[in-house]
Design an enzyme around this catalytic site. Structure first.
Site, PDB file in Angstrom:
ATOM      1  N   GLY A   1     -25.059  -8.180  15.585  1.00  0.00           N
ATOM      2  CA  GLY A   1     -25.998  -7.129  15.186  1.00  0.00           C
ATOM      3  C   GLY A   1     -26.402  -7.287  13.729  1.00  0.00           C
TER       4      GLY A   1
ATOM      5  N   ASP B   1     -40.102  -2.174  30.845  1.00  0.00           N
ATOM      6  CA  ASP B   1     -39.334  -1.284  29.971  1.00  0.00           C
ATOM      7  C   ASP B   1     -40.075   0.038  29.786  1.00  0.00           C
ATOM      8  OD1 ASP B   1     -37.440  -3.251  29.678  1.00  0.00           O
ATOM      9  OD2 ASP B   1     -37.951  -3.756  27.604  1.00  0.00           O
TER      10      ASP B   1
ATOM     11  N   SER C   1     -37.386  -8.587  14.337  1.00  0.00           N
ATOM     12  CA  SER C   1     -37.828  -7.780  15.486  1.00  0.00           C
ATOM     13  C   SER C   1     -37.382  -6.326  15.393  1.00  0.00           C
ATOM     14  CB  SER C   1     -37.330  -8.399  16.795  1.00  0.00           C
ATOM     15  OG  SER C   1     -35.953  -8.118  16.985  1.00  0.00           O
TER      16      SER C   1
ATOM     17  N   GLY D   1     -31.120  -9.023  20.558  1.00  0.00           N
ATOM     18  CA  GLY D   1     -30.243 -10.097  21.050  1.00  0.00           C
ATOM     19  C   GLY D   1     -31.050 -11.157  21.788  1.00  0.00           C
ATOM     20  N   ASP D   2     -32.083 -10.724  22.483  1.00  0.00           N
ATOM     21  CA  ASP D   2     -32.929 -11.681  23.223  1.00  0.00           C
ATOM     22  C   ASP D   2     -33.763 -12.522  22.254  1.00  0.00           C
ATOM     23  OD1 ASP D   2     -31.925 -10.522  25.529  1.00  0.00           O
ATOM     24  OD2 ASP D   2     -33.535  -9.030  25.573  1.00  0.00           O
TER      25      ASP D   2
ATOM     26  N   MET E   1     -38.130  -7.202  33.634  1.00  0.00           N
ATOM     27  CA  MET E   1     -38.097  -5.739  33.823  1.00  0.00           C
ATOM     28  C   MET E   1     -39.366  -5.168  33.208  1.00  0.00           C
ATOM     29  SD  MET E   1     -34.780  -4.912  34.791  1.00  0.00           S
ATOM     30  CE  MET E   1     -33.364  -6.008  34.968  1.00  0.00           C
TER      31      MET E   1
ATOM     32  N   GLY F   1     -34.239 -12.077  30.388  1.00  0.00           N
ATOM     33  CA  GLY F   1     -34.786 -13.411  30.617  1.00  0.00           C
ATOM     34  C   GLY F   1     -36.200 -13.530  30.091  1.00  0.00           C
TER      35      GLY F   1
ATOM     36  N   ASN G   1     -37.715 -11.696  27.905  1.00  0.00           N
ATOM     37  CA  ASN G   1     -37.762 -11.566  26.441  1.00  0.00           C
ATOM     38  C   ASN G   1     -37.411 -12.894  25.765  1.00  0.00           C
ATOM     39  OD1 ASN G   1     -38.237  -8.870  26.945  1.00  0.00           O
ATOM     40  ND2 ASN G   1     -36.160  -8.207  26.458  1.00  0.00           N
TER      41      ASN G   1
HETATM   42  O1  RIB Z   1     -32.121  -6.802  25.950  1.00  0.00           O
HETATM   43  C1  RIB Z   1     -33.121  -5.837  26.086  1.00  0.00           C
HETATM   44  C2  RIB Z   1     -33.571  -5.789  27.494  1.00  0.00           C
HETATM   45  O2  RIB Z   1     -32.505  -5.341  28.300  1.00  0.00           O
HETATM   46  C3  RIB Z   1     -34.703  -4.847  27.763  1.00  0.00           C
HETATM   47  O3  RIB Z   1     -35.956  -5.467  27.675  1.00  0.00           O
HETATM   48  C4  RIB Z   1     -34.398  -4.316  29.155  1.00  0.00           C
HETATM   49  O4  RIB Z   1     -35.360  -4.672  30.078  1.00  0.00           O
HETATM   50  C5  RIB Z   1     -33.040  -4.884  29.514  1.00  0.00           C
HETATM   51  O5  RIB Z   1     -33.137  -5.967  30.340  1.00  0.00           O
END
Ligand code: RIB
Length: 313
Positions: free
Chosen positions: A220, A16, A281, A250-251, A14, A44, A46
């Site tokens: 979290g 952002d 982060s 989370g990523d 994505m 993905g 991230n």
């Molecule tokens: O987890 C965060 C992500 O969620 C963002 O980067 C956004 O693009 C969404 O996919």
């Protein structure tokens, strides 16, 4: 870098568009934001970037639009040294995420999948077979049959599969059947397990027994809960930090945990690595640009360093 694992991410990208307002607007209200960032995101992408920053050889499998956002995303992967040879371009818009981050760091996100929805199961399976990774990561921002095909190909080749079932949705049983690890946050866990939003030890253990998967629930600021091989839940706390933007935390966890597993770390150490990277982060604004650049796994995990590391590949 020697002995680094190969990881394939079959998942989303994505762009952002992140606004930092003093508060969220009420219905019909316009307010002035404090700041704005245009960044690279998608769960993905991230996760791919976090694993790459730790040293993994990473390949991204995704569909991008034929727009400038697609061009920018290809260039971003090149900058990180992520293999983009299995990125395809399709007519139309790339994925876009509109994100609001409040002063306490909490976020609200609206994703428009765009080209992510054009991914094809057979292409994903072919890509995984060709890449022969040690581990494959998936999420819920692309069609689930694509992830199922990718994970099936991974399983056939002896690779480990890690699913981050985000954003929250019901899971196709065919996909669940090819997951080794499932890593939801509490909201996603409640949806998958049809359980309370507290993610109790009993709920986590019951979900793992029912599905035959290994489970980590991210919590979290409270860290993460890992269902150990002995069937007991171990809670790994997060350090106390001042969060300014939790987007992508989370990523960071998933990418770092997957890296740790693929690198051969003990699973508790892999969770510690995930918690450490995620906690780091949230102290900076943005998504990928907030991820730590300088984490040394051996330095971070002294007992992993003294024990030595194994690779799955
Ligand atoms: O987890 C965060 C992500 O969620 C963002 O980067 C956004 O693009 C969404 O996919």
């Amino acid at each position: 870098m020697a002995d680094q694992p190969r990881i394939a991410v079959v998942g989303s990208t994505m762009i952002d568009l992140i606004a930092y307002p003093p508060r969220v607007p009420a219905e019909g209200e316009t307010i002035q934001g404090r700041d704005f960032q245009l960044g690279f995101g998608g769960k993905g992408a991230n996760q791919a970037v976090m694993a790459r920053l730790l040293g993994a050889e990473v390949a991204m499998v995704n569909a991008l639009g034929d727009d400038v956002f697609g061009d920018m995303t290809v260039a971003n992967f090149e900058t990180f040294g992520i293999d983009g040879s299995h990125l395809v371009r399709v007519p139309g818009s790339s994925g876009v995420a509109s994100i609001w981050v409040e002063p306490d760091g909490t976020n609200r996100i609206i994703c428009v999948a765009g080209a992510n929805d054009a991914m094809v199961p057979a292409d994903a399976a072919r890509a995984v077979t060709a890449l022969a990774p040690a581990l494959v990561i998936g999420q819920f921002e692309i069609p689930q049959p694509v992830t199922t095909a990718a994970f099936s190909a991974a399983r056939s080749a002896g690779a480990v599969t890690v699913l981050n079932p985000a954003p929250a949705a019901d899971m196709d049983p065919d996909l669940l059947a090819v997951c080794d690890w499932v890593i939801p946050n509490e909201v996603e866990f409640a949806r998958l397990a049809d359980a309370s939003s507290d993610a109790t030890d009993d709920d986590i253990a019951a979900f793992a027994r029912r599905t035959g998967t290994r489970v980590v629930v991210t919590l979290g600021a409270r860290g993460a809960a890992l269902l150990g091989e002995d069937g007991t839940v171990r809670r790994i706390p997060a350090p106390a930090v001042a969060a300014s933007d939790t987007t992508g935390a989370g990523d960071a966890f998933v990418g770092a945990f997957a890296y740790g597993l693929a690198r051969g770390l003990d699973e508790v150490d892999a969770v510690r690595l995930g918690v450490r990277c995620a906690s780091d982060s949230v102290q900076r604004p943005g998504t990928q640009r907030s991820f730590p650049r300088d984490v040394e796994v051996g330095e971070l995990l002294p007992h992993a360093a003294s024990r030595g590391t194994r690779t799955l590949s």
